[in-house]
Design a protein around this motif. Sequence first.
Motif, short mmCIF file in Angstrom:
data_model
loop_
_atom_site.label_atom_id
_atom_site.label_comp_id
_atom_site.label_asym_id
_atom_site.label_seq_id
_atom_site.Cartn_x
_atom_site.Cartn_y
_atom_site.Cartn_z
N ASP A 199 0.84 -1.21 0.00
CA ASP A 199 0.00 0.00 0.00
C ASP A 199 0.87 1.26 0.00
OD1 ASP A 199 -2.43 -1.39 0.06
OD2 ASP A 199 -2.47 -1.44 2.25
N ILE A 200 1.89 1.26 0.85
CA ILE A 200 2.76 2.43 0.98
C ILE A 200 3.51 2.70 -0.33
CG2 ILE A 200 4.68 3.49 2.23
CD1 ILE A 200 2.18 3.09 3.95
N ILE A 201 4.07 1.66 -0.90
CA ILE A 201 4.81 1.81 -2.16
C ILE A 201 3.89 2.32 -3.26
CG2 ILE A 201 6.05 0.53 -3.96
CD1 ILE A 201 7.01 -1.38 -1.67
N ARG A 202 2.68 1.79 -3.31
CA ARG A 202 1.72 2.21 -4.33
C ARG A 202 1.32 3.67 -4.13
NH1 ARG A 202 -3.36 2.66 -3.58
NH2 ARG A 202 -3.34 1.23 -1.79
N MET A 203 1.02 4.08 -2.89
CA MET A 203 0.58 5.45 -2.63
C MET A 203 1.67 6.46 -2.92
SD MET A 203 -1.95 5.27 0.70
CE MET A 203 -0.79 4.43 1.76
N VAL A 204 2.91 6.12 -2.61
CA VAL A 204 4.02 7.02 -2.91
C VAL A 204 4.10 7.29 -4.41
CG1 VAL A 204 6.54 7.20 -2.96
CG2 VAL A 204 5.38 6.50 -0.86
N LYS A 205 3.86 6.26 -5.19
CA LYS A 205 3.90 6.41 -6.65
C LYS A 205 2.68 7.15 -7.17
CE LYS A 205 4.43 3.76 -10.93
NZ LYS A 205 4.61 2.41 -11.53
N GLU A 206 1.49 6.74 -6.74
CA GLU A 206 0.25 7.33 -7.27
C GLU A 206 0.05 8.76 -6.83
OE1 GLU A 206 -2.36 3.17 -7.56
OE2 GLU A 206 -2.90 4.71 -6.09
N GLU A 207 0.53 9.12 -5.63
CA GLU A 207 0.32 10.47 -5.09
C GLU A 207 1.41 11.46 -5.50
OE1 GLU A 207 -2.13 11.75 -3.18
OE2 GLU A 207 -3.32 9.92 -3.09
N ASP A 208 2.35 11.02 -6.35
CA ASP A 208 3.44 11.88 -6.80
C ASP A 208 4.24 12.41 -5.61
OD1 ASP A 208 5.06 13.36 -8.55
OD2 ASP A 208 3.79 15.14 -8.37
N ILE A 209 4.54 11.53 -4.68
CA ILE A 209 5.32 11.89 -3.50
C ILE A 209 6.80 11.78 -3.82
CG2 ILE A 209 5.91 11.18 -1.14
CD1 ILE A 209 2.94 10.25 -0.92
N GLU A 210 7.54 12.86 -3.58
CA GLU A 210 8.95 12.88 -3.91
C GLU A 210 9.84 12.62 -2.70
OE1 GLU A 210 10.12 16.35 -6.03
OE2 GLU A 210 8.99 15.83 -7.83
N PHE A 211 9.39 13.05 -1.52
CA PHE A 211 10.16 12.84 -0.30
C PHE A 211 9.30 12.18 0.77
CE2 PHE A 211 12.96 15.94 -2.22
CZ PHE A 211 14.23 15.56 -1.76
N VAL A 212 9.92 11.31 1.54
CA VAL A 212 9.26 10.70 2.70
C VAL A 212 10.15 10.96 3.91
CG1 VAL A 212 8.37 8.60 3.76
CG2 VAL A 212 8.19 8.91 1.28
N ARG A 213 9.59 11.55 4.94
CA ARG A 213 10.33 11.84 6.16
C ARG A 213 10.11 10.71 7.16
NH1 ARG A 213 12.48 16.82 6.31
NH2 ARG A 213 11.74 18.38 4.81
N THR A 217 14.21 9.96 -0.66
CA THR A 217 13.46 10.18 -1.88
C THR A 217 12.55 8.98 -2.13
OG1 THR A 217 15.19 9.19 -3.25
CG2 THR A 217 15.28 11.59 -2.89
N ALA A 218 11.61 9.17 -3.03
CA ALA A 218 10.64 8.11 -3.32
C ALA A 218 11.30 6.82 -3.78
CB ALA A 218 9.64 8.60 -4.37
N SER A 219 12.46 6.92 -4.40
CA SER A 219 13.15 5.73 -4.90
C SER A 219 13.59 4.78 -3.80
CB SER A 219 14.37 6.15 -5.74
OG SER A 219 15.34 6.80 -4.92
N GLN A 220 13.65 5.29 -2.54
CA GLN A 220 14.12 4.49 -1.41
C GLN A 220 12.99 3.92 -0.56
OE1 GLN A 220 17.64 3.97 -1.06
NE2 GLN A 220 17.35 4.82 -3.12
N ILE A 221 11.75 4.10 -1.00
CA ILE A 221 10.62 3.72 -0.14
C ILE A 221 10.57 2.22 0.13
CG2 ILE A 221 8.95 3.56 -2.04
CD1 ILE A 221 8.35 4.78 1.61
N GLU A 222 10.97 1.41 -0.86
CA GLU A 222 10.94 -0.04 -0.64
C GLU A 222 11.92 -0.45 0.45
OE1 GLU A 222 11.09 -4.22 -3.21
OE2 GLU A 222 10.94 -2.29 -4.24
N LYS A 223 13.10 0.16 0.46
CA LYS A 223 14.05 -0.11 1.54
C LYS A 223 13.47 0.33 2.87
CE LYS A 223 18.35 0.97 1.23
NZ LYS A 223 19.60 1.76 1.00
#
Length: 318
Positions: free
Chosen positions: A7-21, A37-43
């Motif tokens: 869910d988190i990985i999908r929402m980061v992509k669909e919501e155009d999220i660039e940074f996650v704190r 950055t969004a590219s690191q969300i899976e880690k």
Amino acid sequence: MAYTKEDIIRMVKEEDIEFVRLQFTDIFGQLKNVAITASQIEKAVNNQIMFDGSSIEGFVRIDESDQYLYPDLDSFVVFPWRPQHGKVARLICDVYNPDGTPFVGDPRGVLKRVLDKARKMGYDTFNVGPEAEFFLFQTDDEGKPTTKTNDEAGYFDLGPLDHGEGTRREICLALEQMGYEIEASHHEVAEGQHEIDFKYAPALECADKIMTFKLAVKTLAQKNGLHATFMPKPIFGVNGSGMHTNMSLFKDGKNIFFDEKGDKKLSDDARHFIAGLLEHVSGMTAVLNPLVNSYKRLVPGYEAPCYTAWSASNRSAL
């Protein structure tokens, strides 16, 4: 809402999220974060983001510096005050050691352990309802805070006396976008002082909400050219800021503090709970009032607690 990693990985992509704190709290109650950055969300959702714990006051020594952030997936939310293109989201995290054990100095972990201990005693829910107070001050030409409020309002006053009304409204609306249920907001006793109350929640959820609340207040105040502070007593001779904390304890789905036939409708368990607070109030005071400035607030005449006693109506008692 219960989220999965997917869910988190999908929402980061669909919501155009660039940074996650990735947020966590130090032992002094200060919010910290590692931004990815969004590219690191899976880690991130697989608990693979490290940080230098030796750089956090009171955490670990330099030779033990590696620590890991384990996100609470249900804490995922998008910051409504950030740009809508290239959004910023957050995940609240627990701090873990490299061997996969929880870090003993993580305040969120401490609360989780206490709640787990209570569950083993049969107490299924501990609800907390905070009433947080803060000041809004003007800033100078360099953007640094002053103690000027440009505000002549008092308790429950409104504009034009209340110059912080607009900022307070923005804060409430932003918090509602983040899932808060705002029960009330109003001007407090002192000039420039405000209070926003949100609905009670289980203790861990409420603790997370308080940290987010403080971030929202400070961020939106700064956006409006103001400085927000939760400092206990920023101005001599006027009321300071505190946080009344309403508590209730449940066992088998029943509020064990309530007794219809009890004096003031309090149960014996409620009285025992109060007795425990009084027994440990000295130690609690050191934790809940950690600043020299804290003790400038704990004086008679300003509705601040300064007596080791309990009362149904006396605000100067515990």
